[in-house]
Design an enzyme around this catalytic site. Sequence first.
Site, PDB file in Angstrom:
ATOM      1  N   TYR A 154      -2.138  -1.318  10.207  1.00 19.13           N
ATOM      2  CA  TYR A 154      -2.218  -1.631   8.771  1.00 19.13           C
ATOM      3  C   TYR A 154      -1.005  -1.092   8.026  1.00 19.13           C
ATOM      4  O   TYR A 154      -0.345  -1.814   7.269  1.00 19.13           O
ATOM      5  CB  TYR A 154      -3.512  -1.032   8.196  1.00 19.13           C
ATOM      6  CG  TYR A 154      -3.673  -1.201   6.697  1.00 19.13           C
ATOM      7  CD1 TYR A 154      -4.073  -2.413   6.155  1.00 19.13           C
ATOM      8  CD2 TYR A 154      -3.441  -0.137   5.826  1.00 19.13           C
ATOM      9  CE1 TYR A 154      -4.223  -2.566   4.777  1.00 19.13           C
ATOM     10  CE2 TYR A 154      -3.593  -0.277   4.458  1.00 19.13           C
ATOM     11  CZ  TYR A 154      -3.992  -1.495   3.932  1.00 19.13           C
ATOM     12  OH  TYR A 154      -4.136  -1.651   2.572  1.00 19.13           O
ATOM     13  N   SER A 210       0.857  -1.191   0.000  1.00 21.33           N
ATOM     14  CA  SER A 210       0.000   0.000   0.000  1.00 21.33           C
ATOM     15  C   SER A 210       0.887   1.232   0.000  1.00 21.33           C
ATOM     16  O   SER A 210       1.997   1.204   0.552  1.00 21.33           O
ATOM     17  CB  SER A 210      -0.895   0.012   1.238  1.00 21.33           C
ATOM     18  OG  SER A 210      -1.532   1.286   1.369  1.00 21.33           O
TER      19      SER A 210
END
Length: 246
Positions: free
Chosen positions: A155, A141
């Site tokens: 995350y 990401s």
Amino acid sequence: MSKLKGKVALVTGASRGIGAAIAKRLSADGANVAITYAKDATAASAVVKAIEANGGKAVAIQADAADAAAVKNAVEKAVATLGPLDILVNNAGTAIPKKFEDTTLEELDRVIDINIRGVFVTTQAALKHMNDGGRIIIIGSCVGERMMTPGLVPYSATKGAVKMFAQGLSREVGSRGITVNNIQPGPIDTDLNPAAGDWASPQKAATALNRYGHVDEVAALVAFVAGPESSYITGANLTVDGGTNA
Ligand code: NDP
């Protein structure tokens, strides 16, 4: 297009969202594709049917990325059905957005087990059955490199971890001609991160293009990295984030 003709790909977490788009795109480029999913057998079966309707070959295998035994079985089943692997796309991942101080141990474990341990276990199992010249791709990401919103602390840390995993592993498997790359999407409109959700406005505003991305825009980069023209790209972190990290 047939630049992946005769290749075998495994895409984890591909019953919906980015993974489903990647599976369909790799098939459109000629690969035979195994997909895994956690819960939604109907959605996974719809991806297989869509691929078959376009003349491709695909198989769906249930395997929670947090369950090491299930992941190993899924890799064995994919190989038994389609043959040795040429492409692995570690796409399965999740986020539990909330303030770090309020995050429970169970929630921390879940994010770590899917986003990091799942990638490690899947890749280890897949490497046993990967042809020389193979491609290992991780869907990280853009928040694995830079952070602009609160609520995604564990995350983003897991996505930073897989970035270094890709860089490190590239040094071990390069002698077999296998490349390892980390693809880092920005905000992409999926069930995990809906463009119409509460979290959408700041993410959209952080892009240079002032919009969410489409799953096919991630799949296009994955297809390039999976293909023959990317042969000298390894250990790289490639963003497809609308300029979020610019
Ligand atoms: P979605 O939640 O929309 O889809 C997730 C897919 O993964 C589904 O097919 C789901 O299957 C499967 N899945 C979920 N949990 C597991 C698990 N434990 N084991 C195996 N499969 C699982 O997610 P996205 O498509 O948005 O995200 C895909 C990847 O892209 C993730 O790694 C995510 O972190 C990353 N990413 C996404 C961004 C975004 O903005 N959307 C941005 C940056 C990165 P089932 O339905 O059966 O549970």
